[in-house]
Design an enzyme around this catalytic site. Structure first.
Site, mmCIF file in Angstrom:
data_model
loop_
_atom_site.group_PDB
_atom_site.id
_atom_site.type_symbol
_atom_site.label_atom_id
_atom_site.label_comp_id
_atom_site.label_asym_id
_atom_site.label_seq_id
_atom_site.Cartn_x
_atom_site.Cartn_y
_atom_site.Cartn_z
ATOM 1 N N CYS A 127 40.124 23.930 38.891
ATOM 2 C CA CYS A 127 40.384 22.924 39.921
ATOM 3 C C CYS A 127 39.782 21.570 39.511
ATOM 4 O O CYS A 127 40.293 20.928 38.604
ATOM 5 C CB CYS A 127 39.859 23.402 41.278
ATOM 6 N N HIS B 78 42.726 28.585 41.666
ATOM 7 C CA HIS B 78 41.442 29.302 41.698
ATOM 8 C C HIS B 78 41.676 30.784 41.383
ATOM 9 O O HIS B 78 41.810 31.600 42.301
ATOM 10 C CB HIS B 78 40.780 29.164 43.067
ATOM 11 N N GLU C 54 39.713 33.026 40.474
ATOM 12 C CA GLU C 54 38.601 33.924 40.867
ATOM 13 C C GLU C 54 38.872 34.651 42.179
ATOM 14 O O GLU C 54 38.354 35.748 42.408
ATOM 15 C CB GLU C 54 37.286 33.148 40.950
#
Length: 563
Positions: A399, A526, A528
């Site tokens: 990001c 993102h 994750e």
């Protein structure tokens, strides 16, 4: 539908989220379909406008919901995809009730906490519990509900009252309350104290809820005499007192619960159609926990961010790195570096901190710059990115990390000295990062590009495409207001910084890769948030593989992990 309410006492942050997730994992391993709801008693509508230092990271769901980090635990442990309505806040409930009142739904009645707010909570829970969260789209059988905060908090009272009423509506065989409490051990005496737990259970009973299980958290394993004392003073059987001491990894928690007979208890208490023994799923967790504890080889990653004083600020990033390290049989050594300490101004202000931060960065096997907002610390992040690029150190930017990698490349490789993001310098002559057309600079909450979006690979010659299994596109979760300026991308590509992934329309740059570098990758999304213990996120896996020098061998094997 069976409901399991998890409450907490004595202190907040006691581990209710991990306990709730672990209970869900155990029940899922018995073949049941499980969903989860987190209740946060704060008045905010959602977690989107919080500083990470308030409640930890903001977790983003597929539908764009900005929610509490505990929903991340539920998704990772249970391998499910939740929705924004799985996170209930006081703000959401009051907004819902006030909207109904404005609409005239209460027919002139006085709108009160009891029954209107409490009824709204019960209705919300019952409706959301039925929403499928697994890939098979079948209705869940079990709903685990975590009530945030501690029993006795004034803001949590309406929710406790709602569940006091709900236990009778749902019937005893369909409702179970688990109370998580602390058993402290003062250094002065070394004795494990039960009084805080006794007082917490007394407070819970005074509000009309009786715990079916008391989960006692402690630093060290609890002695049997303590268990018997809690059983006697808290009016429960000894087998209804469960001990969870601090362990080396959270993967061990479901195993500790299972070893203390929790499956047999739930089977009897809730009339569940299950065997007493868990299935292969929990055996996989046991193997994973044992593997985690036996790891010898270490891989060090420097996380360069500005919220480094609290590890929960980057909870999903840490978990994604941990999942990837475990997949390649390495132990993760995550070094948090405050990006402000890498800046030149810090050398004059505190040279010790400055040199310690740079020492950490230089000895790391890989560098990660995660997402964030605001100008503070960005120069330090740019310094770290520049060092990773020049020294050919494996790097992943997520990001804001990707956006700053573009800024750094523009300044140092394209010689655009004032290149910047309009977030930090609205008047820059070289705006390489710009705000998105739909960005509303007025309201802050829910105005970003949020949720799961498709990213299309525009070339086959991409490391990340290979890591994703040579897919033509990927779908990952986003949370950003700014993006790469599409009018300038050709300048970067000519110098070797390739934009290998973009959105469906081809206007938004989603993935960057640097040529002639072991691993220099930036992603606008993102990844994750989608990482799972047994399914690591490809960008993070790539970073770990590059940091351990095994990326090329992995790609040559067709992206198969060595046994």
């Amino acid at each position: 539908m069976k409901y399991i309410l998890v409450t907490g006492g004595v202190i907040s942050g006691i581990g209710k989220g991990i306990i709730a997730s672990s209970i869900g994992t155990i029940l899922k391993s018995c073949g049941l379909r499980v969903t989860a709801i987190k209740i946060d008693p704060y008045i905010n509508i959602d977690a989107g406008t919080f500083s990470p230092y308030e409640h930890g990271e903001v977790f983003v769901l597929n539908d764009g919901g900005e929610v509490d980090l505990d929903l991340g635990n539920y998704e990772r442990f249970l391998d499910i995809n939740l929705y924004k309505d799985n996170n209930i806040t006081t703000g959401k409930i009051y907004q819902h009730v006030i909207n109904k009142e404005r609409h005239g739904d209460y027919l002139g009645k006085t709108v009160q906490v009891v029954p209107h707010i409490t009824d709204a909570v019960q209705e919300w829970v019952m409706n959301q519990a039925k929403v499928p969260v697994d890939d098979d789209k079948k209705e869940p059988q079990i709903c685990v509900i975590e009530l945030g905060g501690t029993i006795g908090d004034i803001e949590g009272m309406p929710f406790v009252e709602a569940f006091r009423q709900f236990q009778f509506k749902a019937k005893r065989e369909n409702f179970c309350n688990i109370h998580v409490s602390l058993v402290p051990q003062p250094n002065a005496t070394g004795e494990q104290k039960t009084k805080p737990t006794q007082n917490s259970v007394r407070a819970l009973r005074g509000l009309g809820l009786s715990p079916d299980l008391i989960v006692c958290r402690s630093a060290k394993p609890i002695e049997m005499a303590v268990k018997e004392k809690i059983s006697m003073f808290c009016h429960v059987e000894p087998e209804q007192v469960i001990f969870i001491h601090d362990v080396s990894s959270t993967y061990r928690v479901p195993i500790l619960l299972e070893e203390q007979g929790i499956i047999k208890y739930f089977k009897q208490r809730l009339n569940l159609p299950i065997d007493d023994q868990p299935s292969d799923l929990l055996m996989k967790w046991k193997k994973m926990a044992c593997r985690y504890e036996r790891l010898l080889k270490v891989c060090s990653i420097a996380l360069v961010g500005k919220y480094t004083k609290l590890s929960d600020c980057y909870a999903s990033v840490f978990k994604a790195l941990e999942h990837s390290a475990l997949a390649i049989n390495y132990k993760l050594d995550l070094m948090y570096i405050d990006s402000t300490e890498l800046e030149r101004s810090m050398e004059a202000e505190n040279s010790v901190k400055y040199h310690q931060a740079w020492h950490k960065l230089c000895k790391a096997d890989g560098i990660l710059v995660p997402g964030g907002f605001g100008i503070r610390g960005t120069e330090g992040k740019l310094q770290a990115i520049s060092w990773a690029r020049a020294k050919k150190k494996p790097f992943l930017g997520v990001c804001l990390g990707m956006q700053l990698a573009v800024v750094e490349f523009a300044r140092n490789c394209l010689n655009w000295e004032d290149a910047n993001s309009t977030e930090f310098d609205p008047d820059t002559k070289n705006p390489v990062i710009i705000d998105m057309p739909e960005h509303n600079p007025g309201d802050m909450g829910g105005t970003m590009r949020l949720g799961k979006r498709r990213t299309v690979f525009k070339t086959e010659n991409s490391v990340l495409r290979k890591l994703y299994g040579d897919e033509m596109f990927v779908e990952e979760r986003h949370r950003h207001r700014y993006e790469v300026n599409p009018e300038l991308t050709h300048c970067f590509e000519e110098k070797g910084l390739k934009f290998v992934g973009h959105d469906i329309e081809g206007n938004r740059m989603e993935i960057i890769e640097l040529e002639n570098h072991p691993y220099f990758v930036g992603v606008q999304f993102h990844p994750e948030f989608s990482s799972r213990p047994m399914k690591p996120s490809p960008p993070y896996l790539g970073l770990l593989l590059a940091a351990t020098g095994t990326l090329n061998a992995y790609l040559q094997r067709g992206c198969k992990l060595s046994p």
